[in-house]
Design a protein around this motif. Sequence first.
Motif, mmCIF file in Angstrom:
data_model
loop_
_atom_site.group_PDB
_atom_site.id
_atom_site.type_symbol
_atom_site.label_atom_id
_atom_site.label_comp_id
_atom_site.label_asym_id
_atom_site.label_seq_id
_atom_site.Cartn_x
_atom_site.Cartn_y
_atom_site.Cartn_z
ATOM 1 N N VAL A 1 0.835 -1.204 0.000
ATOM 2 C CA VAL A 1 0.000 0.000 0.000
ATOM 3 C C VAL A 1 0.872 1.257 0.000
ATOM 4 N N LYS A 2 1.998 1.212 0.697
ATOM 5 C CA LYS A 2 2.889 2.363 0.736
ATOM 6 C C LYS A 2 3.433 2.689 -0.654
ATOM 7 N N GLU A 3 3.636 1.675 -1.473
ATOM 8 C CA GLU A 3 4.087 1.925 -2.846
ATOM 9 C C GLU A 3 3.003 2.615 -3.663
ATOM 10 N N ILE A 4 1.755 2.293 -3.368
ATOM 11 C CA ILE A 4 0.637 2.919 -4.072
ATOM 12 C C ILE A 4 0.444 4.356 -3.616
ATOM 13 N N ASN A 5 0.550 4.570 -2.304
ATOM 14 C CA ASN A 5 0.320 5.894 -1.723
ATOM 15 C C ASN A 5 1.280 6.093 -0.548
ATOM 16 N N PRO A 6 2.447 6.688 -0.794
ATOM 17 C CA PRO A 6 3.462 6.850 0.257
ATOM 18 C C PRO A 6 2.999 7.687 1.447
#
Length: 389
Positions: free
Chosen positions: A119-124
């Motif tokens: 998820v962090k890669e999608i929305n840091p």
Amino acid sequence: MDRISLKRPLEGLVILDFSQFLSGPSAALRLADLGAKVIKVERAEVGDICRSLYISNLELDGDSTLFHSINRNKEGIAVDLKDSKDLDLVKTLIKKSDVLIENFRPGVMERLGLGYESVKEINPKIVYGEITGYGNEGPWRSKPGQDLLLQSISGLSWLNGNKDQPPVPFGLSIVDMIAGAQLVQGILACLVRRTKTGMGSYVQVSLLEAIMDLQFEVFTTYLNDGGEEPIRSAINNANAYIGAPYGIYETKDGFIALAMGSIVELGKLINCEPLSKYTDKKTWFTKRDEIKAILVVHLKTNTTGYWLNILEAVDFWCAEVLTWKELINHEGFRVLNMIQEVYRKNGTRMLTTRCPIRIDGKILTSDKGSPEIGEDTEKVIAQMIGSII
């Protein structure tokens, strides 16, 4: 007090609530009450298992009242996360959201491709909130994180009831509720940090850590008392670490709660001469059952109102013991406007509690009830994405 008309503090924030049952949904509920747009993400057709988790077999409009109460003030979408198209839809929503909440067993979100690192890669910048039963490590990581089980494992149930009774659980889901509240604290702290640094965050709370923190007062005493186990009072126990008169006592027509206070002073106030000999404060703990036994007999000689009139006049800490029926009809409760009515789009209505927080003197209410499965899917897609991808 007027109902709130000003902008709520979390307005403009979007929360994706993947959680089920009580702990995660209660956290999302509080964020919704504070103004955030909360989108409940459920499995298509089946929905949150909590929809069929009945309390006293009470059902309303096809769902349990428990589901209604913990998921009010939210929008609902239905997806199949094993379907690539639906998964892509969810990932697009993640890009446009501020917070994600989940409370599955460790590894479930990772298998779906929605663990924190993914998820962090999608929305840091997202704040990712997670509740587990016992954390992500150790021999208990895969145990079911259910409230009664946590009360039992954590030692909490050994604090309740009298000395000769078996462990007594709370009459409510205290572990779930406190874990949800602590998750909210962590999420809000990270949202504040994000305004200063732009950083996203991974907020983790386990039910076990949450309930141990709730016990910090008495647990710290145990840790620093040579390993002495708490000993519950044999008579009217209310706190294993507090001396007499602390407890609830039967009166001629009901019950009265007595908190901390001087035993000698109490004896004078209620004309109970046998209490006068306990002049050493240490005996209020070491001989608490002896003292409580005297009070048990004496307080039955008159009514709750009689004792309250005497004790409240001098600010001796006491209270009548009310049923819910008595409580909701008492002006002391009614003045708080704590009960609100919520309804679904189909007109189904339900009474429940409001948010207990006041902002600038205003109470926070919303008449928006819980969503039906997938009720807002098309609206959410139109508002946040524009079209189905």
